[in-house]
Design an enzyme around this catalytic site. Structure first.
Site, short mmCIF file in Angstrom:
data_model
loop_
_atom_site.label_atom_id
_atom_site.label_comp_id
_atom_site.label_asym_id
_atom_site.label_seq_id
_atom_site.Cartn_x
_atom_site.Cartn_y
_atom_site.Cartn_z
N ASN A 11 -12.36 -121.06 12.91
CA ASN A 11 -12.83 -120.81 11.61
C ASN A 11 -12.19 -119.48 11.09
O ASN A 11 -12.70 -118.68 10.39
CB ASN A 11 -14.38 -120.50 11.54
CG ASN A 11 -15.00 -120.14 10.21
OD1 ASN A 11 -15.83 -119.57 9.97
ND2 ASN A 11 -14.62 -120.78 9.25
N ARG A 14 -7.98 -123.29 9.58
CA ARG A 14 -7.93 -124.47 8.98
C ARG A 14 -9.35 -124.68 8.29
O ARG A 14 -9.26 -125.23 6.85
CB ARG A 14 -7.87 -125.87 9.81
CG ARG A 14 -6.42 -125.70 10.46
CD ARG A 14 -6.58 -126.71 11.77
NE ARG A 14 -7.20 -126.33 12.57
CZ ARG A 14 -7.42 -126.84 13.83
NH1 ARG A 14 -7.24 -128.03 14.07
NH2 ARG A 14 -8.16 -126.28 14.89
N SER A 15 -10.39 -124.53 8.80
CA SER A 15 -11.86 -124.68 8.09
C SER A 15 -11.90 -123.74 6.84
O SER A 15 -12.20 -124.23 5.90
CB SER A 15 -13.05 -124.50 8.98
OG SER A 15 -13.11 -123.51 9.75
P1 4NP Z 1 -8.40 -122.54 13.60
O1 4NP Z 1 -7.20 -121.94 14.41
O2 4NP Z 1 -9.06 -123.55 14.61
O3 4NP Z 1 -7.70 -123.47 12.62
O4 4NP Z 1 -9.01 -121.42 13.03
C1 4NP Z 1 -7.14 -121.47 15.63
C2 4NP Z 1 -7.81 -120.08 15.58
C3 4NP Z 1 -7.92 -119.35 17.01
C4 4NP Z 1 -7.78 -120.14 18.11
C5 4NP Z 1 -7.42 -121.51 17.98
C6 4NP Z 1 -7.27 -122.09 16.90
N1 4NP Z 1 -7.96 -119.42 19.39
O5 4NP Z 1 -7.99 -120.31 20.41
O6 4NP Z 1 -8.10 -118.44 19.38
#
Ligand code: 4NP
Length: 151
Positions: A11, A14-15
């Site tokens: 979060n 992408r979201s």
């Molecule tokens: P999101 O991206 O799911 O599009 O917000 C990510 C943000 C953080 C992480 C993975 C994906 N993480 O592993 O911390």
């Protein structure tokens, strides 16, 4: 009122991109009072954090504000509270089915389904290609808005 919740892993990329892009599209379509749009994380890694800077930059360049965003975790009540729960990738969909014990009301979808595509929205946290994600999310949201407004 149509209530749409976008979901991704953290979060912060992408979201929220989908949330703020969709809110902007809804506003420009003059339908602001017909929609409630939000986003949430499937996982706890980034809870409370703002939109990731490269995503904020893309939003701001398009004239879209995302100040005040704080990553929040999906809640048990979200299934009842929203009409559509839209994940970005197959892992999100798997996690959503697990969290809500299936999808009895057919609310769970993957964003690019709306473009007739089975593929995931690429995760820019790993690809670092934020503009590809931007294009995919804008395309998905445009078709979703058309679907929801009968256009
Ligand atoms: P999101 O991206 O799911 O599009 O917000 C990510 C943000 C953080 C992480 C993975 C994906 N993480 O592993 O911390």
């Amino acid at each position: 009122m149509k209530k749409v919740l976008f979901i991704c892993h953290g979060n912060i990329c992408r979201s929220p991109m989908a949330e703020y892009v969709m809110k902007d599209m809804v506003k420009k379509a003059g339908k602001g009072d017909e929609f409630f749009v939000a986003s949430a994380a499937m996982h706890t890694d980034e809870l409370g954090n703002p939109v990731y800077p490269p995503v904020r930059k893309l939003l701001n360049a398009a004239g879209i504000d995302c100040n005040g965003h704080a990553a929040r975790l999906i809640r048990d009540s979200d299934y009842a509270d929203f009409d559509l729960i839209i994940g970005m990738d197959e892992a999100n969909i798997r996690d959503l089915y697990r969290k809500f014990h299936g999808d009895p009301e057919g609310k769970i979808h993957k964003l690019l389904e709306y473009c007739g595509l089975g593929k995931d929205v690429a995760d820019p946290w790993y690809t670092r290609d934020f503009s590809k994600t931007w294009d995919e999310i804008n395309a998905g949201c445009a078709v979703l808005l058309g679907d929801l407004t009968g256009k």
